[in-house]
Design an enzyme around this catalytic site. Structure first.
Site, PDB file in Angstrom:
ATOM      1  N   ARG A  28       0.843  -1.204   0.000  1.00  0.00           N
ATOM      2  CA  ARG A  28       0.000   0.000   0.000  1.00  0.00           C
ATOM      3  C   ARG A  28       0.876   1.250   0.000  1.00  0.00           C
ATOM      4  O   ARG A  28       0.591   2.238  -0.667  1.00  0.00           O
ATOM      5  CB  ARG A  28      -0.964   0.018   1.195  1.00  0.00           C
ATOM      6  CG  ARG A  28      -1.652   1.368   1.368  1.00  0.00           C
ATOM      7  CD  ARG A  28      -2.896   1.375   2.259  1.00  0.00           C
ATOM      8  NE  ARG A  28      -2.847   0.470   3.383  1.00  0.00           N
ATOM      9  CZ  ARG A  28      -2.158   0.683   4.516  1.00  0.00           C
ATOM     10  NH1 ARG A  28      -1.458   1.778   4.673  1.00  0.00           N
ATOM     11  NH2 ARG A  28      -2.173  -0.212   5.476  1.00  0.00           N
ATOM     12  N   TYR A  35     -16.229  18.077 -14.486  1.00  0.00           N
ATOM     13  CA  TYR A  35     -16.645  16.674 -14.618  1.00  0.00           C
ATOM     14  C   TYR A  35     -17.749  16.338 -13.600  1.00  0.00           C
ATOM     15  O   TYR A  35     -17.664  16.724 -12.437  1.00  0.00           O
ATOM     16  CB  TYR A  35     -15.421  15.775 -14.397  1.00  0.00           C
ATOM     17  CG  TYR A  35     -15.727  14.307 -14.382  1.00  0.00           C
ATOM     18  CD1 TYR A  35     -16.060  13.640 -15.553  1.00  0.00           C
ATOM     19  CD2 TYR A  35     -15.690  13.581 -13.200  1.00  0.00           C
ATOM     20  CE1 TYR A  35     -16.351  12.284 -15.534  1.00  0.00           C
ATOM     21  CE2 TYR A  35     -15.973  12.220 -13.182  1.00  0.00           C
ATOM     22  CZ  TYR A  35     -16.312  11.585 -14.355  1.00  0.00           C
ATOM     23  OH  TYR A  35     -16.595  10.253 -14.337  1.00  0.00           O
ATOM     24  N   ASP A  74      -7.424  19.592 -13.937  1.00  0.00           N
ATOM     25  CA  ASP A  74      -7.759  18.251 -14.419  1.00  0.00           C
ATOM     26  C   ASP A  74      -7.436  18.223 -15.912  1.00  0.00           C
ATOM     27  O   ASP A  74      -8.112  18.851 -16.719  1.00  0.00           O
ATOM     28  CB  ASP A  74      -9.243  17.972 -14.152  1.00  0.00           C
ATOM     29  CG  ASP A  74      -9.657  16.558 -14.569  1.00  0.00           C
ATOM     30  OD1 ASP A  74      -8.991  15.973 -15.444  1.00  0.00           O
ATOM     31  OD2 ASP A  74     -10.663  16.058 -14.031  1.00  0.00           O
ATOM     32  N   LYS A 126      -8.767   7.185 -18.880  1.00  0.00           N
ATOM     33  CA  LYS A 126      -9.077   7.699 -20.211  1.00  0.00           C
ATOM     34  C   LYS A 126      -7.853   7.577 -21.128  1.00  0.00           C
ATOM     35  O   LYS A 126      -7.421   6.473 -21.393  1.00  0.00           O
ATOM     36  CB  LYS A 126      -9.604   9.130 -20.085  1.00  0.00           C
ATOM     37  CG  LYS A 126     -10.620   9.328 -18.935  1.00  0.00           C
ATOM     38  CD  LYS A 126     -11.910   8.552 -19.132  1.00  0.00           C
ATOM     39  CE  LYS A 126     -12.784   8.461 -17.883  1.00  0.00           C
ATOM     40  NZ  LYS A 126     -13.070   9.733 -17.200  1.00  0.00           N
TER      41      LYS A 126
HETATM   42  C1  LIG Z   1     -13.450  10.173 -15.893  1.00  0.00           C
HETATM   43  C2  LIG Z   1     -13.045  11.495 -15.389  1.00  0.00           C
HETATM   44  C3  LIG Z   1     -12.776  11.703 -14.020  1.00  0.00           C
HETATM   45  C4  LIG Z   1     -12.969  10.608 -12.979  1.00  0.00           C
HETATM   46  O1  LIG Z   1     -12.071   9.582 -13.159  1.00  0.00           O
HETATM   47  P1  LIG Z   1     -12.396   8.031 -12.749  1.00  0.00           P
HETATM   48  O2  LIG Z   1     -11.131   7.343 -13.135  1.00  0.00           O
HETATM   49  O3  LIG Z   1     -13.584   7.610 -13.561  1.00  0.00           O
HETATM   50  O4  LIG Z   1     -12.684   8.019 -11.294  1.00  0.00           O
HETATM   51  C5  LIG Z   1     -12.351  12.955 -13.634  1.00  0.00           C
HETATM   52  N1  LIG Z   1     -12.208  13.970 -14.523  1.00  0.00           N
HETATM   53  C6  LIG Z   1     -12.473  13.808 -15.826  1.00  0.00           C
HETATM   54  C7  LIG Z   1     -12.303  14.960 -16.764  1.00  0.00           C
HETATM   55  C8  LIG Z   1     -12.898  12.570 -16.311  1.00  0.00           C
HETATM   56  O5  LIG Z   1     -13.172  12.434 -17.614  1.00  0.00           O
END
Ligand SMILES: *Cc1c(COP(=O)(O)O)cnc(C)c1O
Length: 409
Positions: free
Chosen positions: A73, A125, A197, A222
């Protein structure tokens, strides 16, 4: 072979000797760094690809004397290899990987403590919006949402306890851009930190740390992993104090990725540059095609001259990415018919994988927002979001054309 033993190991390398000098590494191009940083042949076997280290615990040669790892961890070789690689791609000193993008958000927000205040771009998001409104709120943390078309708009939102400004650019799904440098300057004048982000652009097209951001976050799920088979997140930063705080919470909260997921995401990352170029090339062709169609009201893609912030996109990013949204002529029925009739574009949430996806934000990814909020940010029932994959673009164009013919008569 004599073990490479460290005392209270320096957890910033993956336990392997790095034959590349740090200075040399910085000079390499993106693709070279993606493939070589954080990855050295296994000193024990010579394996070119590092093995997946499933062990939860690590031998100590004396109390506190070990090879850099104690308990999985706290740190493990696959996670730290991935972190080393992604830090280099985002031009940051440190990276910390988590079990999801959402876990990154939760960990960063926890770090500000109770009674803090967040300023967020208004069409952040959906899951981040939910975290701010439904979770952070219960911890005594308040959020103000601001439309940041004009970065100066943020000034009135600051309070004495504002700790974090949280932005995305481009936003989802309306692909609005936020001027990172301008927002960073104002944020720092107010002694707060800026989190960007960067999921939509990936480090290949945008490096917010170079524009003044303090923390860059990604949903690795993504583009970085890129194959729609891992849920994972990462935060990248230069400031050692922020790093230490988040590293402590990464271990204390424990929302960490598995070794296997870290290994898969590291494998995916090695082709990020190739994929992003193709995502963009395909997106551009599809955007231009949709712009000419009389079955489409509006196309939103930052690479198009018609995008209201096209000049900011050219200044701030190295490319325009693979996400585009468009308003089909008509309403929900036409959008629904389009989504029911594509053959290559799969109707699904998420984005950034090699395969093309299509969705209706108003009823899917953004259904959790109030109708008022959706209308305010332009998430109408005829707005379709496409995640353009890396298939042959002529096949994608044909698919879109035939679905439009059926949907809009
Ligand atoms: C998918 C996404 C998230 C969240 O990520 P997860 O891996 O699904 O928890 C945050 N910000 C953006 C822009 C996203 O597309």
């Amino acid at each position: 072979m004599a073990p490479n033993i460290k005392e209270n190991g320096d957890n910033n390398n993956n336990g392997y000797e790095n034959h590349l000098y740090e200075e040399q590494i910085k000079e390499f191009g993106f693709g070279t760094r993606a493939i070589h940083i954080g990855q050295e042949p296994d000193p024990n076997t010579g394996a070119v690809i590092p093995p997946i280290s499933l062990s939860t615990t690590y031998k100590q040669y004396g109390i506190g004397i070990h090879k850099g790892y104690e308990y999985s961890r706290s740190d493990n070789p696959n996670r730290s290899a991935f972190e080393t690689a992604i830090a280099s791609l985002e031009k940051g000193k440190y990276a910390l990987a988590f079990s999801s993008g959402s876990a990154v958000t939760a960990t960063i927000i926890t770090s500000i403590g109770t009674n803090g205040h967040i300023i967020s771009v208004d069409d952040v998001y959906g899951g981040t919006n939910r975290y701010f409104n439904k979770v952070a709120e219960t911890q005594g943390i308040e959020t103000t949402f601001v439309d940041l078309h004009d970065p100066q708009d943020i000034k009135d939102a600051f309070k004495l306890n504002t700790k974090i400004v949280w932005i995305e650019t481009p936003t989802n799904p309306t692909l609005k851009l936020v001027d990172i440098r301008a927002v960073a300057d104002i944020t720092h004048q107010h002694n707060a930190i800026l989190v960007v982000d960067n999921t939509f652009m990936s480090p290949y097209f945008q490096n917010p740390l170079e524009l003044g951001a303090d923390i860059v976050v990604h949903s690795v799920t993504k583009y970085i992993n890129g194959h729609s088979d891992v849920i994972m997140g990462v935060a990248i930063m230069n400031d050692q104090e922020i790093y230490n705080k988040l590293k402590f919470l990464q271990n204390a909260i424990g929302a960490i990725p598995s070794s296997f997921d870290s290994w898969l995401a590291h494998r995916g990352l090695k082709t990020l540059h190739l994929r992003m170029r193709q995502h963009q090339e395909n997106a551009f062709k599809i955007a231009r095609f949709l712009e000419k169609s009389d079955k489409v009201e509006q196309v939103i893609y930052p690479g198009l001259e018609s995008h209201p912030q096209h000049s900011l996109a050219k200044k701030q990013t190295k490319g325009f990415g693979g996400m585009l949204s468009f308003r089909i002529r008509g309403g929900f029925n036409e959008a629904n018919a389009f989504l029911q009739n594509t053959k290559l574009f799969t109707l699904a949430e998420s984005l950034g994988g090699v395969e093309s996806l299509a969705e209706l934000p108003s009823k899917m990814t953004h259904a959790g927002l109030s109708e008022e909020h959706r209308n305010a940010v332009g998430v109408t029932d005829n707005l379709i979001r496409l995640s353009i994959g890396v298939e042959d673009v002529d096949d994608l164009l044909e698919d879109i054309q035939q679905a439009l013919e059926i949907a809009v008569r």
